[in-house]
Design a protein around this motif. Structure first.
Motif, short mmCIF file in Angstrom:
data_model
loop_
_atom_site.label_atom_id
_atom_site.label_comp_id
_atom_site.label_asym_id
_atom_site.label_seq_id
_atom_site.Cartn_x
_atom_site.Cartn_y
_atom_site.Cartn_z
N MET A 47 123.35 14.16 33.71
CA MET A 47 122.33 14.87 32.92
C MET A 47 120.97 14.73 33.57
O MET A 47 120.56 13.64 33.95
N GLU A 53 116.01 11.97 27.17
CA GLU A 53 116.03 10.54 27.47
C GLU A 53 114.63 9.94 27.52
O GLU A 53 114.42 8.89 28.14
N TYR A 238 127.16 11.78 24.26
CA TYR A 238 126.82 13.05 24.91
C TYR A 238 128.08 13.73 25.43
O TYR A 238 129.07 13.08 25.79
N ALA A 251 128.28 7.72 26.33
CA ALA A 251 128.73 6.57 27.08
C ALA A 251 128.34 5.34 26.27
O ALA A 251 127.36 5.37 25.52
N ARG A 293 125.45 0.48 35.31
CA ARG A 293 124.11 1.00 35.59
C ARG A 293 123.26 -0.16 36.13
O ARG A 293 123.36 -1.28 35.64
N ARG A 320 119.58 4.29 33.68
CA ARG A 320 120.25 5.47 33.13
C ARG A 320 119.84 6.76 33.82
O ARG A 320 120.24 7.84 33.41
N1 GLY Z 1 122.04 8.69 31.45
C1 GLY Z 1 123.18 8.52 30.66
C2 GLY Z 1 123.72 7.15 30.61
O1 GLY Z 1 123.21 6.24 31.22
O2 GLY Z 1 124.69 6.97 29.92
#
Ligand code: GLY
Length: 379
Positions: A47, A53, A238, A251, A293, A320
């Motif tokens: 995304m 965000e 999402y 997620a 992440r 993210r």
């Molecule tokens: N940017 C989406 C996530 O980190 O799940």
């Protein structure tokens, strides 16, 4: 081979884009990675969401997200031409929706904050929401549209960036880098996701995300076109529809360093997804994965020269936002390498904003029993 001008450690989207940009500037570039594209980007939904965000208390990060999103259309066109292939760049926009009254109240609070920053997000009447996406469940209470929040397919993006970087003259090397002292180059850029912690001592920690991939029956197009970010009975989820029938459902956000997929997380993600878009119950479940992440103490990336480490730059900790921040990171780091002048945009993201950054490769932290090594890494 002559000593490279630039060695990039890490062949995810950020590292490859830096390699591509540097090679375009005539620099000799190598990229070290035993498994290009196997880190967070392999799991990421892709995304490009500077609005959806934008969270409370992160104004500098929101500014960088907005700057990078504005660079995405030009970056995408240039990369498509350079690589001779696309990577699923889609611009239908994002719907933010709430399933229940409580969910909608939470969503409204955030989009009021986003509107207050002047970001493009517009509340929709329920009828407008359904006109845009008839596949939404009738009980979805309401939502808003962020028309500038787009998407790409990160796996295809990595392939395109690798092709473009190699065509521009960069060389990919499959060896794993365990110590920066083993890298010979005028400038070394650490773009190793949360592997940056072990290489540099930067405060980058793994933040686990579990993600599902569904496929529409017969590989037809999914029954919705926008990215949907939903709040569903308190769960945040999402749904990202792709060409070719795939829908990415994400997620979890977990302060853990393992990559196990758990039944509970799959249950919660699927329940939220199907509550918002009932037809997803008929889709095939084709993949369930977990990635890590690269999180930082303030959720913002770490960009620029490492103090006390001449010739070492960080492009790490994108948390993210690795995909949306790829163009601006590549531009700013390349400019820094070429001119030695940091762009003012880099100022809030300097590595030295974190006190106690070591000169060696491992950060020493004070634990209950005295000094101990930080040991949690991504790999
Ligand atoms: N940017 C989406 C996530 O980190 O799940």
């Amino acid at each position: 081979m002559l000593t490279p001008d630039v060695a990039v450690v890490g062949a995810g989207p950020v590292g490859l884009a830096i390699a591509w940009r540097c090679a375009q500037r005539g620099l000799r570039v190598v990229v070290h990675d035993p498994a290009p594209g196997s880190g967070a980007s392999h799991v990421a939904a892709g995304m490009l969401a500077p609005v959806a965000e934008a969270y409370f208390g992160e104004p500098e990060l929101t500014g960088l997200l907005t700057e990078s999103a504005a660079r995405w259309p030009g970056f995408a066109a240039e990369l498509t031409a350079a690589a001779g292939r696309g990577f699923g760049h889609r611009t239908e926009g994002t719907l933010v929706v709430g399933l229940t009254g409580d969910d909608l109240a939470e969503a409204r609070r955030l989009w009021a904050y986003q509107q207050g920053l002047g970001l493009p997000i517009t509340p929709l009447r329920p009828s407008e929401l359904r006109d845009r996406e008839p596949a939404l469940a009738p009980r979805v209470r309401g939502g808003a549209v962020a028309p500038g929040d787009h998407q790409v397919d990160p796996r295809r993006l990595v392939t395109a960036l690798r092709t473009a970087a190699e065509r521009a003259g960069a060389t990919l090397l499959p060896g794993r880098v365990d110590r920066l002292t083993d890298v010979a180059a005028r400038v070394t850029v650490v773009a190793a996701g949360c592997g940056a912690a072990a290489l540099t001592g930067l405060p980058v920690r793994p933040v686990k995300g579990q993600v599902l991939r569904l496929r529409a029956p017969g590989r037809g197009a999914p029954g919705f076109r926008h990215v949907i970010r939903g709040y569903a009975d308190g769960e945040s989820v999402y749904l990202v529809p792709r060409d070719g029938g795939e829908v990415v459902v994400g997620a979890t956000v977990e302060e853990r360093a393992d990559t196990e997929v758990t039944a509970g997380a799959v249950l919660r993600l699927l329940r939220a997804a199907v509550d918002l878009v009932p037809e997803l119950a008929e889709y095939d479940l084709v993949e369930a994965t977990a990635g890590l992440r690269p999180g930082t103490p303030d959720n913002a990336p770490i960009l620029g020269a490492l103090p006390g480490r001449p010739g070492v730059l960080a492009a790490a900790g994108h948390h993210r936002h690795g995909i949306v921040l790829t163009p601006v990171t590549a531009d700013l780091i390349t400019e820094l390498i070429v001119t030695a002048e940091p762009d003012p945009l880099l100022a809030p993201f300097r590595p030295d904003r974190f006190p106690g950054l070591p000169v060696g490769g491992v950060r020493v932290v004070a634990g209950a029993g005295g000094a101990e090594m930080e040991e949690e890494t991504c790999d």
